[in-house]
Design a protein around this motif. Structure first.
Motif, short mmCIF file in Angstrom:
data_model
loop_
_atom_site.label_atom_id
_atom_site.label_comp_id
_atom_site.label_asym_id
_atom_site.label_seq_id
_atom_site.Cartn_x
_atom_site.Cartn_y
_atom_site.Cartn_z
N UNK A 1 0.84 -1.19 0.00
CA UNK A 1 0.00 0.00 0.00
C UNK A 1 0.88 1.24 0.00
N UNK A 2 0.32 2.32 -0.47
CA UNK A 2 1.04 3.59 -0.38
C UNK A 2 0.93 4.08 1.07
N UNK A 3 1.77 5.05 1.41
CA UNK A 3 1.74 5.64 2.75
C UNK A 3 0.34 6.16 3.08
N UNK A 4 -0.28 6.88 2.12
CA UNK A 4 -1.60 7.45 2.39
C UNK A 4 -2.68 6.39 2.55
N UNK A 5 -2.56 5.29 1.83
CA UNK A 5 -3.53 4.19 1.99
C UNK A 5 -3.41 3.57 3.39
N UNK A 6 -2.18 3.40 3.82
CA UNK A 6 -1.95 2.83 5.15
C UNK A 6 -2.49 3.78 6.22
N UNK A 7 -2.20 5.07 6.02
CA UNK A 7 -2.68 6.08 6.97
C UNK A 7 -4.21 6.01 7.06
N UNK A 8 -4.88 5.92 5.93
CA UNK A 8 -6.34 5.85 5.90
C UNK A 8 -6.85 4.57 6.57
N UNK A 9 -6.16 3.47 6.35
CA UNK A 9 -6.55 2.20 6.99
C UNK A 9 -6.48 2.34 8.52
N UNK A 10 -5.46 3.03 9.00
CA UNK A 10 -5.31 3.19 10.45
C UNK A 10 -6.33 4.19 11.01
N UNK B 1 -6.22 1.87 21.81
CA UNK B 1 -5.11 2.41 22.60
C UNK B 1 -3.86 2.38 21.73
N UNK B 2 -2.82 3.07 22.18
CA UNK B 2 -1.56 3.15 21.42
C UNK B 2 -1.03 1.76 21.06
N UNK B 3 -1.06 0.85 22.04
CA UNK B 3 -0.49 -0.48 21.82
C UNK B 3 -1.22 -1.21 20.68
N UNK B 4 -2.53 -1.06 20.61
CA UNK B 4 -3.30 -1.72 19.54
C UNK B 4 -2.95 -1.13 18.17
N UNK B 5 -2.78 0.19 18.13
CA UNK B 5 -2.44 0.85 16.86
C UNK B 5 -1.03 0.44 16.42
N UNK B 6 -0.12 0.37 17.40
CA UNK B 6 1.24 -0.07 17.07
C UNK B 6 1.25 -1.50 16.55
N UNK B 7 0.45 -2.36 17.17
CA UNK B 7 0.31 -3.75 16.74
C UNK B 7 -0.23 -3.79 15.30
N UNK B 8 -1.25 -3.00 15.04
CA UNK B 8 -1.86 -2.96 13.71
C UNK B 8 -0.86 -2.48 12.67
N UNK B 9 -0.03 -1.52 13.05
CA UNK B 9 0.98 -0.99 12.11
C UNK B 9 1.98 -2.04 11.68
N UNK B 10 2.19 -3.05 12.55
CA UNK B 10 3.15 -4.10 12.21
C UNK B 10 2.72 -4.90 10.99
N UNK B 11 1.42 -4.84 10.66
CA UNK B 11 0.95 -5.53 9.45
C UNK B 11 1.52 -4.90 8.18
N UNK B 12 1.90 -3.65 8.30
CA UNK B 12 2.41 -2.92 7.15
C UNK B 12 3.90 -2.69 7.34
N UNK B 13 4.66 -2.86 6.29
CA UNK B 13 6.10 -2.68 6.43
C UNK B 13 6.41 -1.20 6.35
N UNK B 14 6.46 -0.58 7.50
CA UNK B 14 6.70 0.87 7.56
C UNK B 14 8.02 1.16 8.24
N UNK B 15 8.71 2.16 7.78
CA UNK B 15 9.90 2.61 8.50
C UNK B 15 9.45 3.39 9.74
N UNK C 1 -2.60 -3.59 28.07
CA UNK C 1 -2.65 -2.71 26.89
C UNK C 1 -1.76 -1.48 27.09
N UNK C 2 -0.90 -1.56 28.10
CA UNK C 2 0.07 -0.51 28.42
C UNK C 2 -0.54 0.83 28.81
N UNK C 3 -1.71 0.78 29.44
CA UNK C 3 -2.33 2.00 29.96
C UNK C 3 -1.77 2.20 31.37
N UNK C 4 -1.41 3.44 31.70
CA UNK C 4 -0.79 3.70 33.01
C UNK C 4 -1.82 3.59 34.13
N UNK C 5 -1.31 3.17 35.28
CA UNK C 5 -2.16 3.03 36.47
C UNK C 5 -2.82 4.37 36.81
#
Length: 152
Positions: A6-15, A25-39, A87-91
């Motif tokens: 996917x292009x960068x913009x397509x990935x951005x839209x998917x997220x 939460x941040x951790x879920x989005x980071x996990x989802x990003x791993x599906x795409x090979x992003x720098x 999910x790495x949410x602070x106490x």
């Protein structure tokens, strides 16, 4: 399986869509990003965009998570807290957001769970029924002190 590129913009839209569908939460989005090979720079740019545009909001996520797990699943605060920490949410944020749960509702829920479970325990001695019920309520995430208050 072939990874579709996917292009960068397509990935951005998917997220964006991923966050719009349900609070994340941040951790879920980071996990989802791993599906795409992003720098890393691209990941960071998307993350900042999601935050800036309020698609990603950790407090909103935490509040909606707490409401759902309590009012729909009838989990106690301990179980909710453990799951949010995974999910790495602070106490600090978790404790701040627990005001989503009304104290009276919390007590009512413990009482109801107690009565429902306790009444189903047949052919046991009183203390066995009591200890099984306490164990059950603790497994649902309710605090021992709060459970004990019911017996008083």
């Amino acid at each position: 399986m072939e990874k579709k590129s996917f292009t960068f913009n397509e990935i951005k839209q998917k997220l964006v869509n991923y966050c719009v569908y349900q609070d994340r939460c941040h951790a879920e989005v980071e996990q989802k990003m791993r599906e795409f090979l992003l720098i890393d720079e691209a990941k960071e740019e998307i993350m900042l965009y999601l935050l800036k545009e309020n698609y990603l909001n950790e407090e909103r996520f935490t509040r909606s998570y707490i409401r759902g797990k309590f009012y729909i699943k009838h989990w106690g605060k301990n179980k909710i807290k453990i799951n949010l920490k995974q999910k790495q949410i602070s106490e600090k944020l978790i404790n701040k957001c627990f005001d989503e749960i009304d104290d009276a509702d919390y007590e009512k829920t413990i009482k109801k769970a107690f009565e429902d479970y306790y009444s189903k325990q047949k052919g046991l001695k009183e203390y066995q029924k009591k200890s099984k019920t306490i164990k059950y309520l603790m497994s649902k995430g309710f605090e021992y002190e709060k459970i004990n208050d019911i017996f008083d």
